[in-house]
Design a protein around this motif. Structure first.
Motif, short mmCIF file in Angstrom:
data_model
loop_
_atom_site.label_atom_id
_atom_site.label_comp_id
_atom_site.label_asym_id
_atom_site.label_seq_id
_atom_site.Cartn_x
_atom_site.Cartn_y
_atom_site.Cartn_z
N CYS A 13 74.16 20.17 4.86
CA CYS A 13 74.23 21.98 4.87
C CYS A 13 72.19 22.05 4.49
O CYS A 13 72.82 23.76 4.93
CB CYS A 13 75.27 22.18 3.66
SG CYS A 13 76.89 22.00 4.44
N GLY A 14 71.94 21.73 3.86
CA GLY A 14 70.40 22.66 3.97
C GLY A 14 70.74 21.86 1.95
O GLY A 14 71.17 21.64 1.71
N GLU A 15 68.80 22.48 1.50
CA GLU A 15 68.97 22.45 0.31
C GLU A 15 67.52 23.29 -0.08
O GLU A 15 66.76 23.16 1.18
CB GLU A 15 68.09 20.93 0.20
CG GLU A 15 67.51 20.37 1.23
CD GLU A 15 66.97 19.03 1.03
OE1 GLU A 15 66.75 18.70 0.24
OE2 GLU A 15 65.84 18.43 1.89
N ILE A 16 67.19 23.43 -1.24
CA ILE A 16 66.45 24.11 -1.73
C ILE A 16 64.69 23.90 -1.49
O ILE A 16 65.02 22.68 -2.81
CB ILE A 16 66.86 25.10 -3.08
CG1 ILE A 16 67.51 26.36 -2.76
CG2 ILE A 16 65.83 26.03 -3.31
CD1 ILE A 16 68.11 26.69 -4.05
N ILE A 17 64.32 23.72 -0.94
CA ILE A 17 62.75 23.22 -1.05
C ILE A 17 61.63 23.36 -2.74
O ILE A 17 61.53 22.11 -3.00
CB ILE A 17 61.61 23.13 -0.31
CG1 ILE A 17 62.57 23.19 0.95
CG2 ILE A 17 60.60 23.05 0.44
CD1 ILE A 17 62.37 22.51 2.47
N SER A 18 61.53 24.30 -2.84
CA SER A 18 60.94 25.12 -3.70
C SER A 18 61.78 25.91 -4.24
O SER A 18 61.86 27.25 -3.30
CB SER A 18 59.31 25.10 -4.33
OG SER A 18 59.30 26.04 -2.83
#
Length: 267
Positions: A13-18
């Motif tokens: 569903c998506g992810e936090i890159i930084s």
């Protein structure tokens, strides 16, 4: 789902890159320093400020039938703002008012719901959008807070020269105005062109769905093709002109320096 609709499958569903917290950086306050008067400066002077009411009625059609309007986001842009300074009232040799010509458009981003599938007690569709520009033109008489500086072109001056025998046309027997030489003098002082700033706008509108479409099924769902819009637009404009202004000498207030300075936080 429509036959020609393209989907893009994804495993997540998506992810936090930084993500990180930034520390507070210290700064030094610098007090601006200017030249003390008396002096003469050429600065923008507000000669008038006005709010113009513009009434607009327009009819437009979207690219497909719609079920209902969800949201309309609006922005106003000016394409012309021209002041005719001497077109107004002159009292005791002083300009009191002028005519202001403006034109522009209202950019409207319309979000609407479609009805791709209509069943009993169920309506399914998409959220689409259309952007249109609604033009407007107006002229209004504005009252001057400070009259604009207007320099009229001077009358041409002609000087008659005494006839002399310095040209081939002279016979040497005539004494009077020279027929082969003219002397003219023109006096031209240019005027700074007034310009406008768009201070703000206020929009009041009523959108009416029109050109209904009869649905073939037995549901009570109604679709529409067109929108009739009645809009009242208030445009607030500031008119300025570069003028030479005398700035007198000002005595600094020493009481300000004697007051204790406090920081924003107290222990």
């Amino acid at each position: 789902m429509e036959k020609n609709q393209i989907t893009h499958p994804s495993d997540t569903c998506g992810e936090i890159i930084s993500s990180k917290t930034l520390p507070l950086s210290s700064g030094v306050t610098i007090i601006p320093i200017g030249i003390s008067g008396p002096l003469v400066a050429k600065i923008p002077v507000v000669i008038a400020e006005t709010e113009i009411q513009i009434d607009i009625e327009t009819e437009f059609k979207l690219n497909e039938p719609f079920f209902e309007i969800k949201r309309i986001k609006k922005n106003v842009y000016l394409t012309q703002c021209k002041l005719l300074p001497r077109s107004g009232v002159i009292e005791c040799g002083i300009l009191r008012s002028g005519k202001l010509f403006i034109s522009g458009f209202v950019r409207k981003n319309i979000e609407y719901a479609t009805a791709d599938c209509i069943e009993d007690k169920i309506v399914s569709g998409r959220i689409a959008h259309t952007t249109i520009d609604v033009p407007f033109t107006a002229v209004s008489e504005i009252q001057y807070a400070v009259p604009p500086v207007v320099n009229a072109r001077g009358v041409q001056t002609e000087i008659d020269l005494l006839s002399s025998c310095g040209c081939q046309d002279c016979t040497g027997t005539l004494i009077g105005k020279s027929g082969c030489e003219q002397y003219f003098e023109d006096s031209i002082t240019f005027t700074e062109s007034p310009y406008c700033e768009l201070e703000g706008v206020r929009i009041i509108e009523d959108d009416i769905n029109s050109d209904p479409i009869k649905c073939t099924n037995k549901s009570n769902i109604q679709l529409y093709n067109k929108i009739i819009e009645k809009m009242v637009l208030y445009v607030r404009i500031k008119v300025l002109q570069l003028q030479q202004v005398n700035i007198p000498y000002s005595i600094p207030d020493k009481s300000i320096c004697s007051k204790p300075q406090y920081s924003d936080f107290h222990e």
